[in-house]
Structures are given as C-alpha cells and as structure tokens.
Scaffold this motif. Structure first.
Motif, PDB file in Angstrom:
ATOM      1  N   MET A   1       0.821  -1.196   0.000  1.00  0.00           N
ATOM      2  CA  MET A   1       0.000   0.000   0.000  1.00  0.00           C
ATOM      3  C   MET A   1       0.862   1.257   0.000  1.00  0.00           C
ATOM      4  O   MET A   1       0.563   2.203  -0.699  1.00  0.00           O
ATOM      5  N   ILE A   2       1.921   1.249   0.782  1.00  0.00           N
ATOM      6  CA  ILE A   2       2.755   2.444   0.845  1.00  0.00           C
ATOM      7  C   ILE A   2       3.447   2.713  -0.486  1.00  0.00           C
ATOM      8  O   ILE A   2       3.555   3.858  -0.914  1.00  0.00           O
ATOM      9  N   CYS A   3       3.889   1.671  -1.162  1.00  0.00           N
ATOM     10  CA  CYS A   3       4.532   1.858  -2.475  1.00  0.00           C
ATOM     11  C   CYS A   3       3.535   2.405  -3.485  1.00  0.00           C
ATOM     12  O   CYS A   3       3.855   3.313  -4.261  1.00  0.00           O
ATOM     13  N   ALA A   4       2.330   1.849  -3.474  1.00  0.00           N
ATOM     14  CA  ALA A   4       1.304   2.316  -4.415  1.00  0.00           C
ATOM     15  C   ALA A   4       0.921   3.762  -4.141  1.00  0.00           C
ATOM     16  O   ALA A   4       0.737   4.555  -5.066  1.00  0.00           O
ATOM     17  N   SER A   5       0.832   4.132  -2.865  1.00  0.00           N
ATOM     18  CA  SER A   5       0.459   5.513  -2.549  1.00  0.00           C
ATOM     19  C   SER A   5       1.580   6.480  -2.925  1.00  0.00           C
ATOM     20  O   SER A   5       1.306   7.580  -3.408  1.00  0.00           O
ATOM     21  N   HIS A   6       2.830   6.068  -2.742  1.00  0.00           N
ATOM     22  CA  HIS A   6       3.934   6.928  -3.161  1.00  0.00           C
ATOM     23  C   HIS A   6       3.955   7.088  -4.675  1.00  0.00           C
ATOM     24  O   HIS A   6       4.231   8.178  -5.193  1.00  0.00           O
ATOM     25  N   MET A   7       3.672   6.027  -5.398  1.00  0.00           N
ATOM     26  CA  MET A   7       3.637   6.104  -6.857  1.00  0.00           C
ATOM     27  C   MET A   7       2.497   7.014  -7.317  1.00  0.00           C
ATOM     28  O   MET A   7       2.676   7.827  -8.231  1.00  0.00           O
ATOM     29  N   ALA A   8       1.343   6.888  -6.684  1.00  0.00           N
ATOM     30  CA  ALA A   8       0.209   7.746  -7.052  1.00  0.00           C
ATOM     31  C   ALA A   8       0.532   9.212  -6.783  1.00  0.00           C
ATOM     32  O   ALA A   8       0.218  10.083  -7.595  1.00  0.00           O
ATOM     33  N   ALA A   9       1.159   9.486  -5.649  1.00  0.00           N
ATOM     34  CA  ALA A   9       1.532  10.872  -5.335  1.00  0.00           C
ATOM     35  C   ALA A   9       2.566  11.391  -6.327  1.00  0.00           C
ATOM     36  O   ALA A   9       2.510  12.544  -6.746  1.00  0.00           O
ATOM     37  N   ALA A  10       3.514  10.537  -6.706  1.00  0.00           N
ATOM     38  CA  ALA A  10       4.537  10.948  -7.667  1.00  0.00           C
ATOM     39  C   ALA A  10       3.929  11.232  -9.035  1.00  0.00           C
ATOM     40  O   ALA A  10       4.340  12.169  -9.723  1.00  0.00           O
ATOM     41  N   CYS A  11       2.952  10.424  -9.438  1.00  0.00           N
ATOM     42  CA  CYS A  11       2.303  10.647 -10.742  1.00  0.00           C
ATOM     43  C   CYS A  11       1.559  11.975 -10.765  1.00  0.00           C
ATOM     44  O   CYS A  11       1.510  12.644 -11.792  1.00  0.00           O
ATOM     45  N   TYR A  12       0.975  12.346  -9.631  1.00  0.00           N
ATOM     46  CA  TYR A  12       0.269  13.630  -9.558  1.00  0.00           C
ATOM     47  C   TYR A  12       1.260  14.778  -9.556  1.00  0.00           C
ATOM     48  O   TYR A  12       0.973  15.852 -10.057  1.00  0.00           O
ATOM     49  N   GLY A  13       2.415  14.541  -9.002  1.00  0.00           N
ATOM     50  CA  GLY A  13       3.433  15.593  -8.905  1.00  0.00           C
ATOM     51  C   GLY A  13       3.692  15.898  -7.444  1.00  0.00           C
ATOM     52  O   GLY A  13       2.847  16.503  -6.787  1.00  0.00           O
ATOM     53  N   ILE A  14       4.811  15.441  -6.945  1.00  0.00           N
ATOM     54  CA  ILE A  14       5.107  15.603  -5.527  1.00  0.00           C
ATOM     55  C   ILE A  14       5.118  17.077  -5.126  1.00  0.00           C
ATOM     56  O   ILE A  14       4.728  17.435  -4.021  1.00  0.00           O
ATOM     57  N   GLU A  15       5.507  17.944  -6.042  1.00  0.00           N
ATOM     58  CA  GLU A  15       5.522  19.376  -5.742  1.00  0.00           C
ATOM     59  C   GLU A  15       4.125  19.884  -5.427  1.00  0.00           C
ATOM     60  O   GLU A  15       3.959  20.806  -4.635  1.00  0.00           O
ATOM     61  N   ASP A  16       3.122  19.293  -6.081  1.00  0.00           N
ATOM     62  CA  ASP A  16       1.745  19.722  -5.847  1.00  0.00           C
ATOM     63  C   ASP A  16       1.158  19.101  -4.581  1.00  0.00           C
ATOM     64  O   ASP A  16       0.126  19.551  -4.088  1.00  0.00           O
ATOM     65  N   ASN A  17       1.768  18.037  -4.067  1.00  0.00           N
ATOM     66  CA  ASN A  17       1.287  17.381  -2.853  1.00  0.00           C
ATOM     67  C   ASN A  17       1.837  18.014  -1.588  1.00  0.00           C
ATOM     68  O   ASN A  17       1.137  18.128  -0.596  1.00  0.00           O
ATOM     69  N   LEU A  18       3.098  18.403  -1.631  1.00  0.00           N
ATOM     70  CA  LEU A  18       3.748  18.920  -0.427  1.00  0.00           C
ATOM     71  C   LEU A  18       3.097  20.219   0.029  1.00  0.00           C
ATOM     72  O   LEU A  18       2.903  21.143  -0.747  1.00  0.00           O
ATOM     73  N   GLY A  19       2.739  20.255   1.290  1.00  0.00           N
ATOM     74  CA  GLY A  19       2.128  21.451   1.857  1.00  0.00           C
ATOM     75  C   GLY A  19       0.639  21.573   1.603  1.00  0.00           C
ATOM     76  O   GLY A  19       0.015  22.524   2.056  1.00  0.00           O
ATOM     77  N   SER A  20       0.053  20.620   0.890  1.00  0.00           N
ATOM     78  CA  SER A  20      -1.384  20.669   0.617  1.00  0.00           C
ATOM     79  C   SER A  20      -2.126  19.752   1.570  1.00  0.00           C
ATOM     80  O   SER A  20      -1.714  18.621   1.819  1.00  0.00           O
ATOM     81  N   LEU A  21      -3.206  20.254   2.123  1.00  0.00           N
ATOM     82  CA  LEU A  21      -3.991  19.455   3.058  1.00  0.00           C
ATOM     83  C   LEU A  21      -4.805  18.390   2.342  1.00  0.00           C
ATOM     84  O   LEU A  21      -4.883  17.252   2.786  1.00  0.00           O
ATOM     85  N   VAL A  22      -5.401  18.745   1.222  1.00  0.00           N
ATOM     86  CA  VAL A  22      -6.212  17.798   0.460  1.00  0.00           C
ATOM     87  C   VAL A  22      -5.567  17.619  -0.910  1.00  0.00           C
ATOM     88  O   VAL A  22      -5.428  18.567  -1.666  1.00  0.00           O
TER      89      VAL A  22
END
Length: 66
Positions: A1-22
């Motif tokens: 699960m952790i690998c899949a969630s990291h891959m999903a976050a990376a596909c979205y763009g980690i820059e867009d995830n960091l610091g975002s609540l949702v």
C-alpha cells in the motif's frame, strides 16, 4: 500500500502534494475509508520513546485507544 500511494503521489506531482492538506491521493484514502471502512471502529496507536542510560532513543512502550 505504501509503495502504491507513493507512486500515485509521484504521478500527480510531488511538488503539488507537499504542503497541501487535500490532495488527490488523500481524497482516494478518504473515499475508501468512508465506503469500505466506516463500519470499523477507529484505533489510535502511539509508540512511546525515551532516552536510555547511553543517551540512545529506544522504545519504552505503546498505548492503544479504541
């Protein structure tokens, strides 16, 4: 699960995830929790740490709240 969630976050763009609540990944987790896990009770587990005589951080116990 952790690998899949990291891959999903990376596909979205980690820059867009960091610091975002949702994020899209958080939205997926929230939806899965509400649709598949809502009948289960919440459980909180806390790991307790302390420094020993050698000034090393070690586990000293845990607490569980249901």
């Amino acid at each position: 699960m952790i690998c899949a969630s990291h891959m999903a976050a990376a596909c979205y763009g980690i820059e867009d995830n960091l610091g975002s609540l949702v994020t899209p990944l958080r939205h997926c987790f929230n939806k899965a929790e509400s649709e598949y896990l809502s009948h289960l009770p919440d459980a909180y587990i806390q790991v307790v740490m302390k420094y020993n005589e050698q000034d090393e951080l070690v586990h000293s116990g845990f607490s569980l709240r249901l």
